[in-house]
Design a protein around this motif. Structure first.
Motif, PDB file in Angstrom:
ATOM      1  N   ALA A 228      -6.101  73.485 138.819  1.00 39.41           N
ATOM      2  CA  ALA A 228      -7.415  73.404 139.458  1.00 39.41           C
ATOM      3  C   ALA A 228      -8.517  73.846 138.503  1.00 39.41           C
ATOM      4  O   ALA A 228      -8.280  74.632 137.586  1.00 39.41           O
ATOM      5  N   GLN A 325      -6.141  68.602 145.531  1.00 36.35           N
ATOM      6  CA  GLN A 325      -4.730  68.947 145.352  1.00 36.35           C
ATOM      7  C   GLN A 325      -3.835  67.923 146.026  1.00 36.35           C
ATOM      8  O   GLN A 325      -2.858  67.445 145.436  1.00 36.35           O
ATOM      9  N   MET A 353      -3.410  76.991 141.559  1.00 36.21           N
ATOM     10  CA  MET A 353      -4.654  77.037 142.308  1.00 36.21           C
ATOM     11  C   MET A 353      -5.223  78.455 142.350  1.00 36.21           C
ATOM     12  O   MET A 353      -4.472  79.431 142.260  1.00 36.21           O
ATOM     13  N   LYS A 358      -3.997  77.147 149.891  1.00 35.30           N
ATOM     14  CA  LYS A 358      -3.358  75.934 149.375  1.00 35.30           C
ATOM     15  C   LYS A 358      -1.847  75.969 149.577  1.00 35.30           C
ATOM     16  O   LYS A 358      -1.203  74.926 149.686  1.00 35.30           O
TER      17      LYS A 358
END
Length: 584
Positions: A228, A325, A353, A358
């Motif tokens: 990310a 994602q 991340m 997430k």
């Protein structure tokens, strides 16, 4: 102004200043455990006590204001002994297996104990038992809780979710989930702010590094990792890397040394998200009678969980676009599997991340559209990534920069700024402008939505049409914005919300630096990468163009809808207590 003496050093500070803050002016550090400036100053730990000359009682420096002529002793024998006893008492109810604690080496209590030269505990050891669901992304260990109340205050005052509360009384007093709920039944957004503000290891994210190492060790598994944008702004902090050496290229090189087969950039999927989300926004503007405004961004799973639990009647206003994602996972197990010529079931897709939510998002039943199990198999936080680097005995500063793999490693500066509050909005408006006019705006035309302010608003014009937009970060600010919308006090067309203050840069999975908020500094790094990027518009990403021409056809196509969009109502979220009670 007030004149005082701190350890015989004369200083002058404004009236109302606490002794703790006044001491900083004199360059004197007063140890503390529970204190968080502006959030938690209840003096619960009694570690920050100081002596006032002429006063029989020691006072907590975190919430005692200075007075004219006050003489403060911050480390007198009396103070030092009291502080030592207080810490020993805390340790008598604390699981002191530091070698197996995730916060070992980065623990306020550990530092206090070391600095006070505590090598034994003269009190009876009585550690409370821990009962917790070990599958939940947010983990709590009661045996390590020091009852500082930071988690309660950050959740109440900043995120306004009131997930935590004081439980029991007297010597049994502790912290637990509020309303006698289990954490799985609570309306927790999984923002992880309680984790990053806990001074010890009582709160942490579920550790999934063993699962990652198992996948890496399997010769029949193809490991694909995505990183990310906010991770690149923070990954070097806990490793002691100079910012100039904590480059994206070294991060990529470290991942290859760990053993990942393919290393890709989530920024690529951020560009893909912009194509879908900007197109969806323009479609809603085209048919205003069919939709309720504003449209909310949907890339932050903490925010999605918040809206579903606190304002379930507004879920339809979320963009149906998946997060970057999840778009990446769906494309990896379809389009990229075809490019590799492999069975998608052999691909194990891992995300790194800055986020705890997430971990839960990737496991949702609605996130398995590629037909090969969950689209994303595993999520690691930035902290877990750092632990993997250490486990592999990698010395990052000794690595040479390496580039992301292709084709899913190509991204624009618009994708990079997804990690900062306002970045999603700015990136979406850059592309929306192009889709309407056929021309690119100035890359910085929408910079008014930048900044660390918790609630920002702006008005822009695209081809004669005014657009009212707003950006919120931190769930307390999101609540204030939503409540203002519901009262009719504000009117917007498009709203970006990120659960963590400062956006993903300040996410609950980022490195922890006690008492420091680094989201703004990390966000500036991301904007700096955008400024020097060759590509600054998502729609100009050549791999995105190729993906649509070869596979997806066009934004919002049937295939794009199947793989890149989701139904936010297809899974359940525990409702806030007020909704469970049937109240408005």
């Amino acid at each position: 102004m007030v004149n005082i003496l701190v350890d015989d050093i004369p200083i002058t500070v404004p009236e109302g200043t606490t002794i703790l803050e006044a001491a900083k002016v004199a360059g004197i550090h007063i140890p503390h455990l529970c204190y968080l400036k502006g959030i938690n100053d209840i003096g619960a730990c009694r570690v920050c006590v100081v002596e006032l000359v002429g006063n029989d009682r020691l006072v907590p420096s975190c919430n005692t204001a200075v007075e004219e002529g006050m003489q403060v002793l911050t480390n007198s024998p009396r103070v030092r002994e009291t502080r030592r006893i207080n810490v020993q008492l805390l340790l008598s109810q604390h699981d002191c297996h530091c070698a197996t604690c995730v916060r070992s080496g980065n623990c306020v209590l550990q530092d206090l104990s070391n600095n006070l030269n505590i090598i034994d505990i003269p009190y009876e050891k009585k550690v409370p038992p821990t009962r917790w669901n070990r599958d939940f992304p947010l983990q709590r260990d009661a045996s390590k809780c020091v009852k500082c109340m930071r988690c309660i205050q950050i959740c109440d005052k900043v995120q306004t979710l009131n997930v935590w509360d004081v439980a029991a009384t007297g010597s049994r007093t502790t912290v637990d989930v509020s309303y006698n709920r289990k954490i799985t039944d609570a309306d927790c957004a999984l923002c992880g702010q309680c984790i990053t503000h806990c001074p010890v290891g009582a709160l942490r994210a579920r550790d999934d590094t063993d699962k990652a190492f198992a996948a890496l060790a399997d010769p029949d598994t193809i490991t694909v990792v995505q990183v990310a944008p906010a991770v690149r702004a923070a990954w070097g902090e806990s490793l002691g890397l100079d910012p100039s050496k904590a480059t994206v290229g070294r991060m990529v090189a470290a991942l290859r040394r760990i053993g990942f087969d393919y290393v890709f950039d989530t920024d690529f999927a951020a560009d893909l998200t912009i194509m879908e989300e900007a197109s969806e926004f323009l479609q809603r503007l085209k048919y205003p009678g069919a939709f309720k405004f504003p449209m909310f961004t949907s890339c932050c799973p903490g925010w999605v969980r918040f809206l579903k639990s606190q304002y379930p009647d507004m879920v339809a206003q979320l963009s149906s676009a998946k997060s970057p994602q999840q778009m990446f996972g769906a494309i990896t197990k379809t389009y990229y599997a075809n490019l590799l010529g492999v069975d998608a079931s052999k691909i194990f897709c891992i995300s790194i991340m800055p986020c705890v939510a997430k971990k839960e998002e990737c496991a949702l039943p609605t996130m398995a559209d590629a037909g090969a199990g969950q689209d994303v198999d595993l999520v690691l936080t930035t902290r877990e990534f750092v632990r993997m680097i250490r486990s592999e005995h990698i010395i990052p500063e000794a690595l040479e920069d390496e580039a992301f793999d292709q084709p899913l490693g190509t991204a624009s500066g618009a994708g990079v700024i997804f990690g900062a509050t306002g970045g999603v909005m700015e990136a979406a408006l850059r592309t929306a402008y192009y889709l309407v006019t056929g021309e690119n705006p100035s890359p910085d035309a929408f910079r008014d939505v930048r900044g660390i302010d918790g609630w920002k608003e702006a008005c822009f014009e695209i081809n004669g049409t005014p657009l009212r937009v707003a950006v919120a970060s931190g769930l307390g600010n999101a609540r204030r914005l939503v409540e203002a919308l519901r009262r009719g006090q504000v009117h917007y067309d498009f709203v970006e919300v990120m659960a963590c203050p400062g956006g993903c840069a300040g996410g609950g999975g980022q490195p922890i630096h006690d008492g420091q908020e680094l989201a703004e500094m990390r966000g500036e790094k991301l904007y700096g990468l955008d400024r020097i990027a060759t590509l600054r518009f998502s729609h100009e990403n050549p791999v995105i163009k190729r993906l649509y021409s070869e596979y997806l056809v066009a934004p919002l196509s049937e295939r794009a809808h199947h793989l890149l969009h989701t139904d936010h109502t297809a899974w359940q979220m525990p409702l806030a207590p007020r909704h469970r009670q049937g109240q408005d």
